[in-house]
Enzyme design. Structure first.
Site, short mmCIF file in Angstrom:
data_model
loop_
_atom_site.label_atom_id
_atom_site.label_comp_id
_atom_site.label_asym_id
_atom_site.label_seq_id
_atom_site.Cartn_x
_atom_site.Cartn_y
_atom_site.Cartn_z
N ARG A 32 2.67 15.13 6.31
CA ARG A 32 3.63 15.62 7.30
C ARG A 32 5.08 15.64 6.79
O ARG A 32 5.97 16.17 7.44
CB ARG A 32 3.53 14.77 8.58
CG ARG A 32 2.33 15.12 9.41
CD ARG A 32 2.08 14.10 10.49
NE ARG A 32 1.52 12.87 9.94
CZ ARG A 32 1.38 11.74 10.64
NH1 ARG A 32 1.77 11.68 11.89
NH2 ARG A 32 0.85 10.68 10.08
N LEU B 77 0.85 -1.19 0.00
CA LEU B 77 0.00 0.00 0.00
C LEU B 77 0.88 1.24 0.00
O LEU B 77 1.66 1.45 0.92
CB LEU B 77 -0.91 0.03 1.24
CG LEU B 77 -1.76 -1.20 1.55
CD1 LEU B 77 -2.84 -0.84 2.55
CD2 LEU B 77 -2.38 -1.77 0.30
N LYS C 220 5.27 10.54 -0.32
CA LYS C 220 6.09 10.07 0.80
C LYS C 220 7.00 8.90 0.43
O LYS C 220 8.19 8.89 0.79
CB LYS C 220 5.16 9.66 1.95
CG LYS C 220 5.86 9.02 3.12
CD LYS C 220 5.08 9.15 4.38
CE LYS C 220 3.94 8.18 4.48
NZ LYS C 220 3.28 8.27 5.80
N ASP D 222 5.48 2.84 3.44
CA ASP D 222 6.18 3.82 4.28
C ASP D 222 6.79 3.18 5.52
O ASP D 222 7.14 3.86 6.46
CB ASP D 222 5.23 4.96 4.68
CG ASP D 222 4.11 4.50 5.58
OD1 ASP D 222 3.96 3.27 5.80
OD2 ASP D 222 3.37 5.36 6.10
N GLY E 104 -9.13 4.91 2.65
CA GLY E 104 -8.80 3.96 3.71
C GLY E 104 -8.03 2.76 3.19
O GLY E 104 -8.01 2.48 1.99
N GLY F 275 -0.83 6.81 -0.14
CA GLY F 275 -0.94 7.99 0.73
C GLY F 275 -0.07 9.14 0.27
O GLY F 275 0.94 8.95 -0.42
C1 UD1 Z 1 -2.87 1.68 9.97
C2 UD1 Z 1 -3.81 0.66 10.60
C3 UD1 Z 1 -3.56 0.60 12.10
C4 UD1 Z 1 -2.12 0.29 12.37
C5 UD1 Z 1 -1.20 1.28 11.66
C6 UD1 Z 1 0.23 0.81 11.75
C7 UD1 Z 1 -5.86 0.69 9.26
C8 UD1 Z 1 -7.25 1.17 9.17
N1 UD1 Z 1 -5.17 1.04 10.35
O1 UD1 Z 1 -3.23 2.95 10.49
O2 UD1 Z 1 -4.37 -0.40 12.68
O3 UD1 Z 1 -1.87 0.31 13.75
O4 UD1 Z 1 -1.51 1.35 10.26
O5 UD1 Z 1 1.10 1.79 11.22
O6 UD1 Z 1 -5.41 -0.03 8.38
N2 UD1 Z 1 -2.94 3.91 2.36
C9 UD1 Z 1 -3.39 3.82 1.08
N3 UD1 Z 1 -4.65 4.25 0.79
C10 UD1 Z 1 -5.48 4.76 1.74
C11 UD1 Z 1 -5.00 4.85 3.06
C12 UD1 Z 1 -3.74 4.41 3.35
O7 UD1 Z 1 -2.68 3.37 0.20
O8 UD1 Z 1 -6.61 5.13 1.38
C13 UD1 Z 1 -1.59 3.44 2.67
C14 UD1 Z 1 -0.69 4.56 3.18
O9 UD1 Z 1 0.02 5.17 2.11
C15 UD1 Z 1 0.25 3.80 4.11
C16 UD1 Z 1 -0.62 2.66 4.64
O10 UD1 Z 1 -1.67 2.50 3.72
O11 UD1 Z 1 1.35 3.25 3.42
C17 UD1 Z 1 -1.14 2.91 6.04
O12 UD1 Z 1 -1.99 4.03 6.03
P1 UD1 Z 1 -2.07 5.06 7.25
O13 UD1 Z 1 -3.02 6.13 6.88
O14 UD1 Z 1 -0.72 5.44 7.68
O15 UD1 Z 1 -2.76 4.15 8.37
P2 UD1 Z 1 -2.72 4.38 9.93
O16 UD1 Z 1 -3.75 5.37 10.30
O17 UD1 Z 1 -1.33 4.61 10.37
MG MG Z 2 0.47 5.28 9.40
#
Ligand code: UD1
Ligand code: MG
Length: 449
Positions: free
Chosen positions: A13, A6, A20, A98, A75, A9
């Site tokens: 920040r 994934l 990123k 990331d 999400g 994002g």
């Molecule tokens: C997520 C987890 C959380 C965990 C944490 C660990 C979920 C809902 N939550 O939260 O339980 O403790 O990671 O770091 O999964 N991304 C996408 N598309 C999106 C959203 C995110 O590709 O629509 C990717 C981001 O680029 C990133 C990863 O998914 O690489 C995680 O996303 P992030 O928003 O950082 O999730 P957290 O809120 O940290």
């Molecule tokens: Mg995160």
């Protein structure tokens, strides 16, 4: 097994115009570090989900990964849904673009537990003193998995749970597809959470990670620097455990693909990058930068820069020298101070000890290149070659105007400008003869001039 990364994002920040996952540690983009680790697991396929400025990220990815697009970041569950065609009956391991410090060993342990237990999903978890920000793992009193609750959605009791979701998880492909159909964005953030999938499955396992540094996610440039430091330390520790002396790990930078053999000593302020290999009993540094070089045994390089050069056993370089692309130093060659070489092959026992430029040259064995010798290889339009034979002595401050062939056993007088080929065994002088005008100074003085 397939791996899905994934990386959609934006990374607000980071305060950057670049996504990123394009930021680098150890000179490699975060997403490519994760892909490199994924490849070590021999998956049948690797998929990457891109979103923000995907056109930039695409360009830096290897060609053998499949790219999916998530136009709006709704999400982590939604991200996985954007790659629905990637999902089939094979197991699917989810990684984050990331979070580059995750190791092959940890992922293998996670996969093994998943296989041994035949679970529908196996989640990598960690126990943190400060779990805030992370999804919490909810278990029953027997330790069986119940659910993951996102930080934003926790109640007061759940907030105190210290076992967290690292985000790394492996699913049976069919179960993931089944679970994705069930999730809804009815939570505080209005997102489709991937973490809502496991509760819909029959049997979920967790695997507890010991070393938390592996799941450090990068959200800002401070964490980027922290990750760089952790990665650097890992590389240096591995080398030291394998028998390399590193005098000052604080000021030594070595990238992960570098190979160094036993009993080599790395002095402070040294940078070794790329696919460099270094043999046994060498001394490298201080203050040296090496990139993509092949270096034999017992080589000494002091205060110098070497780029795409081959340096054979017992050769020495520096201080203050620069070996550029295409330099080959055979055994026992000595390159001294302030010498620059480019696309030049210098054969056994030859010396260029002081202040020279050797470009597009082939130099034989046991030859001496005097101080200040320059190959004039460039006429303003084209580069030309210089051939110098064996046992040649080039006097100091000579200019060798290429194209030029200097045969074996030649002696060139100091200060010569050589424009013609020189046959075997000759003395060559290319300069005005000295004349002495006796008493000239005294006569001038007598005339009062
Ligand atoms: C997520 C987890 C959380 C965990 C944490 C660990 C979920 C809902 N939550 O939260 O339980 O403790 O990671 O770091 O999964 N991304 C996408 N598309 C999106 C959203 C995110 O590709 O629509 C990717 C981001 O680029 C990133 C990863 O998914 O690489 C995680 O996303 P992030 O928003 O950082 O999730 P957290 O809120 O940290
Ligand atoms: Mg995160």
């Amino acid at each position: 097994m397939r791996v899905l990364i994934l990386a959609a994002g934006l990374g607000k920040r980071m305060k950057s115009k670049y996504p990123k996952v394009m930021h680098k540690i150890m000179n490699k983009e975060l997403v490519n570090l994760v892909i490199e680790t994924a490849k070590k697991l021999n998956p049948s396929k690797i998929g990457v989900i891109l979103g923000y400025k995907s056109e930039l990220v695409e360009k830096i990815l290897p060609t053998d990964v499949e790219i999916y697009y998530q136009d709006k970041q709704l999400g982590t569950g939604h991200a996985v849904m954007s790659a629905k065609e990637f999902l089939n009956d094979e197991d699917i391991l989810i990684l984050y673009g990331d979070t580059p410090l995750i190791t092959e060993t940890t992922l293998k342990n996670l996969i093994n537990k998943h296989k041994e237990t035949h679970a529908d999903a196996t989640i990598l978890t960690a126990i943190l003193d400060n779990p805030s920000g992370y999804g919490r793992i909810i278990k029953d009193k027997d330790g069986n998995f119940i659910d993951i609750v996102e930080d934003a959605d926790t109640n007061n009791e759940q907030k105190n749970i210290k076992e967290i979701n690292t985000g790394f998880v492996i699913f049976k492909g069919s179960k993931l597809l089944f679970g994705l159909d069930k999730i809804k964005p009815n939570n505080k953030q209005g997102e489709y959470y991937l973490t809502d999938v496991p509760k819909h499955l029959d049997y979920v396992e967790t695997y507890l990670l010991e070393d938390h540094s592996e799941v450090l996610g990068i959200n800002n440039r401070i964490q980027l620097a922290e990750a760089e430091k952790i990665m650097r330390k890992r590389v240096l520790n591995k080398l030291m455990i394998n028998g390399v002396t590193i005098i000052d790990p604080e000021t030594t930078y070595i990238s992960p693909n570098v190979e160094i053999k036993q009993d080599t000593i790395i002095h402070p302020m040294t940078f070794i990058f790329g696919d460099t290999t270094i043999g046994e009993d060498c001394e490298i540094g201080p203050m040296t930068k090496i990139n993509n070089c092949k270096i034999g045994n017992n080589v000494k390089i002091i205060r110098s820069e070497c780029e795409e050069a081959t340096i054979e056993n017992n050769a020495s370089v520096g201080p203050f020298s620069r070996l550029r692309t295409g330099t080959v130093l055979k055994e026992n060659v000595k390159i001294g101070n302030f010498v620059e070489t480019k696309k030049s092959i210098i054969n056994k026992n030859t010396k260029a000890q002081h202040l020279s430029y050797l470009g597009d040259a082939t130099i034989g064995e046991n030859t001496n290149i005097g101080a200040g010798t320059i190959t004039c290889n460039y006429d303003g339009k084209n580069k030309h070659k210089t051939f110098i034979g064996n046992r040649v002595f080039v006097g100091s401050n000579s200019s060798l105007v290429a194209p030029l062939k200097i045969e074996d056993d030649v002696l060139i007088g100091a200060g010569s400008t050589i424009t013609n080929d020189i046959p075997k065994g000759s003395l060559a002088l290319g300069r005005a003869r000295q004349i002495n005008k006796e008493n000239w100074v005294y006569q001038k003085r007598e005339k009062g001039e």
